[in-house]
Design a protein around this motif. Structure first.
Motif, mmCIF file in Angstrom:
data_model
loop_
_atom_site.group_PDB
_atom_site.id
_atom_site.type_symbol
_atom_site.label_atom_id
_atom_site.label_comp_id
_atom_site.label_asym_id
_atom_site.label_seq_id
_atom_site.Cartn_x
_atom_site.Cartn_y
_atom_site.Cartn_z
ATOM 1 N N SER A 82 5.706 0.385 -1.968
ATOM 2 C CA SER A 82 5.053 -0.924 -2.055
ATOM 3 C C SER A 82 3.537 -0.800 -2.160
ATOM 4 O O SER A 82 2.891 -1.558 -2.890
ATOM 5 N N CYS A 98 0.754 -12.025 -0.953
ATOM 6 C CA CYS A 98 1.409 -10.731 -0.737
ATOM 7 C C CYS A 98 1.785 -10.546 0.734
ATOM 8 O O CYS A 98 2.828 -9.953 1.048
ATOM 9 N N LEU A 131 8.923 -1.408 2.860
ATOM 10 C CA LEU A 131 8.266 -2.166 1.790
ATOM 11 C C LEU A 131 7.355 -3.237 2.377
ATOM 12 O O LEU A 131 6.227 -3.438 1.916
ATOM 13 N N TYR A 135 2.951 -3.519 2.354
ATOM 14 C CA TYR A 135 2.169 -4.703 2.010
ATOM 15 C C TYR A 135 1.304 -5.155 3.185
ATOM 16 O O TYR A 135 0.148 -5.546 3.001
#
Length: 523
Positions: A82, A98, A131, A135
């Motif tokens: 990610s 995000c 993931l 972020y």
């Protein structure tokens, strides 16, 4: 031009502190996850489902080496993927969007992990939460770097690391409180706590603005101005800062008409900045910290330390105390290069001493006490002198135009280093495999000193500089040793407009190899 009247007190910047305070819940969530998962692997309630009975071990249970590798390392593998795609995602979506996506991924992954007793879905949940964590760590730092004033950026990044460690402490405390439960509630209760932060963060981000630099980069000028005015105190020289941001972005666009991953490598200046950012973030993995952080409860249990969960809490507390000391003393007076080199040297020596003590004395109560004391010193050195400044350097160095690409790549390589450590560590410390235990420190001693030498030769000093000033110094192609004393003239920070300035730059047409040669020659 506005007359700079920006107040100097942090209280005047309370809205910026509020916005960044909301965003730093992202590393807190990452820390909670790390603290929780490391402890689960030393819980009988967890091992009864995913491990096997092992009367010869200190806790009577053990877990297969491969399962141990995947449970811990799949998270960092997900974070690597990610983070590596952050540049592409950031080209279309803002920092807050995000982070909202990360919150959603985090909650979905936790549902999967809590609803299963099979190892496959558990692996999938660990990968998905990785993931999300990628972020969380990447876009929260980008938001802080782009929204905070230069003089507070070091503090905010220290707070970032504080919340990471504080989250780890909370995770280990939760594990400690539930570890003695004989059934699967021992690990389901800790996993249930993972929902709290994403839910709060999802709501809180509706009340803070988007990153002003990202908005301006997207040519959303009016929204960028409103965002900056919200983040700065009344009377601040926002127009001057906006002009500097626009000028820096326009100047970088002159170097390339489009933005792509190739830009990080085709231009010598951007190539150098990419190299520095990636290596700076990777200093964390080079210190061997992931070995201690990811497996501390299991590592201490197998080293015959009394009450490993309580000792894990002590390690986390000592790390937090080091961060607090750093924020009060070191941030104000210390230089980043010196702090990083000192931290790497101390951590390398402590890893060597830990390995030697265990190698010579074996698994005794006395050895366990010594290991706890030395590991406490290690965590203090790592948290206080390496972790905060590695992220800070990696976030400051990229150019404005390529920041999300470069920092995304730096974070991805940093997570890759963490994945390699968490994936290979069980081979060394698990009694089912090599059974080195704390002797694993023999590997990290030389690693720390190689990293120390790299910092001394290549890493420039950027303390107290605005992002625009850092752009200017790289465009002037200064060797690392000249950054600290260079005084910028192209980009002038609003709070420094009344100070005298002079230029001291070598304006020759050097390529990246020439700069590195000059830095080596300067030794």
């Amino acid at each position: 031009m506005e007359t700079p009247t920006e107040p100097e007190t942090w209280k005047a910047h309370w809205r910026c502190f509020l916005a960044c305070g909301v965003v730093v819940l992202s590393p807190f969530q990452y820390g909670v996850d790390f603290g929780l998962i490391g402890g689960l692997q030393a819980m009988p309630g967890f091992l009864k489902i995913y491990g096997y009975e092992a009367p010869g071990t200190a806790i009577g249970w053990n877990i297969d080496t491969t399962r141990q590798q995947l449970i811990s390392s799949l998270m960092t593998l997900g974070a690597f993927i990610s983070s590596g795609t952050a540049g592409f995602v950031a080209a279309r979506f803002g920092r807050r969007q995000c982070l909202w996506a990360a919150c959603l991924l985090c909650m979905v992954s936790n549902i999967i992990m809590m609803a299963t007793e099979d190892i496959g879905p558990l692996y999938a949940g660990r990968f998905l939460i990785g993931l999300a964590n990628g972020y969380f760590m990447t876009f929260s730092q980008l938001y802080i770097q782009e929204s905070s004033p230069a003089k507070y950026r070091g503090w905010f990044l220290t707070i970032f690391q504080f919340f990471t460690s504080f989250g780890t402490l909370i995770g280990t405390i939760i594990d400690w409180a539930t570890a003695k439960r004989p059934d699967k509630s021992a690990f389901l209760i800790p996993l249930g706590m993972i929902y709290i932060v994403p839910l709060f963060l999802t709501v809180a981000m509706f009340f803070i603005p988007e990153s002003p630099r990202w908005l301006i980069l997207q040519n959303r000028q009016e929204e960028g101005r409103k965002s900056l005015e919200w983040l700065r105190p009344p009377g601040a020289a926002c127009e001057d800062e906006l002009k500097e941001i626009r000028a820096a972005i326009e100047r970088e666009k002159e170097l390339g008409s489009s933005i792509s991953t190739l830009d990080m490598f085709t231009n010598p200046v951007d190539r150098r900045r990419t190299f520095l950012a990636v290596c700076a973030v990777t200093l964390q993995a080079a210190s061997g910290s992931m070995f201690v952080i990811a497996y501390k409860a299991y590592f201490l249990a197998m080293a015959n330390v009394a009450d490993p969960f309580a000792m894990s809490n002590i390690l986390s507390v000592m790390g937090i105390l080091a961060i607090l000391f750093n924020s009060l003393i070191v941030v104000r007076f210390g230089r980043r290069r010196v702090i990083l080199m000192t931290g790497l040297g101390v951590c390398g020596i402590l890893q060597m001493i830990i390995a030697v003590v265990y190698d010579k004395l074996g698994r005794t109560t006395q050895t366990g006490n010594v290991l706890v004391a030395l590991t406490c010193l290690y965590m203090m050195s790592y948290n206080g002198m390496i972790s905060s400044y590695a992220w800070l350097a990696g976030g400051e160095i990229p150019s404005q135009r390529l920041r999300s690409y470069t920092f995304g790549m730096a974070a991805a390589v940093g997570f890759l280093g963490a994945w390699i450590t968490t994936f290979t560590a069980p081979y060394f410390i698990n009694p089912q495999s090599l059974n080195w235990g704390p002797k694993y420190g023999y590997i990290w001693f030389p690693s720390c000193f190689i990293a120390l030498i790299w910092v001394f030769i290549f890493l420039p000093e950027t303390k107290g500089r605005t992002l625009e000033e850092i752009d200017e110094m790289f465009e002037q192609r200064l060797p690392a040793r000249k950054f600290r004393k260079y005084v910028c003239v192209g980009y002038v920070a609003p709070e420094q407009k009344n100070e005298d300035r002079r230029a001291s730059s070598d304006n020759g047409e050097k390529n990246t190899a020439d700069i590195y040669h000059a830095e080596l020659k300067g030794l």
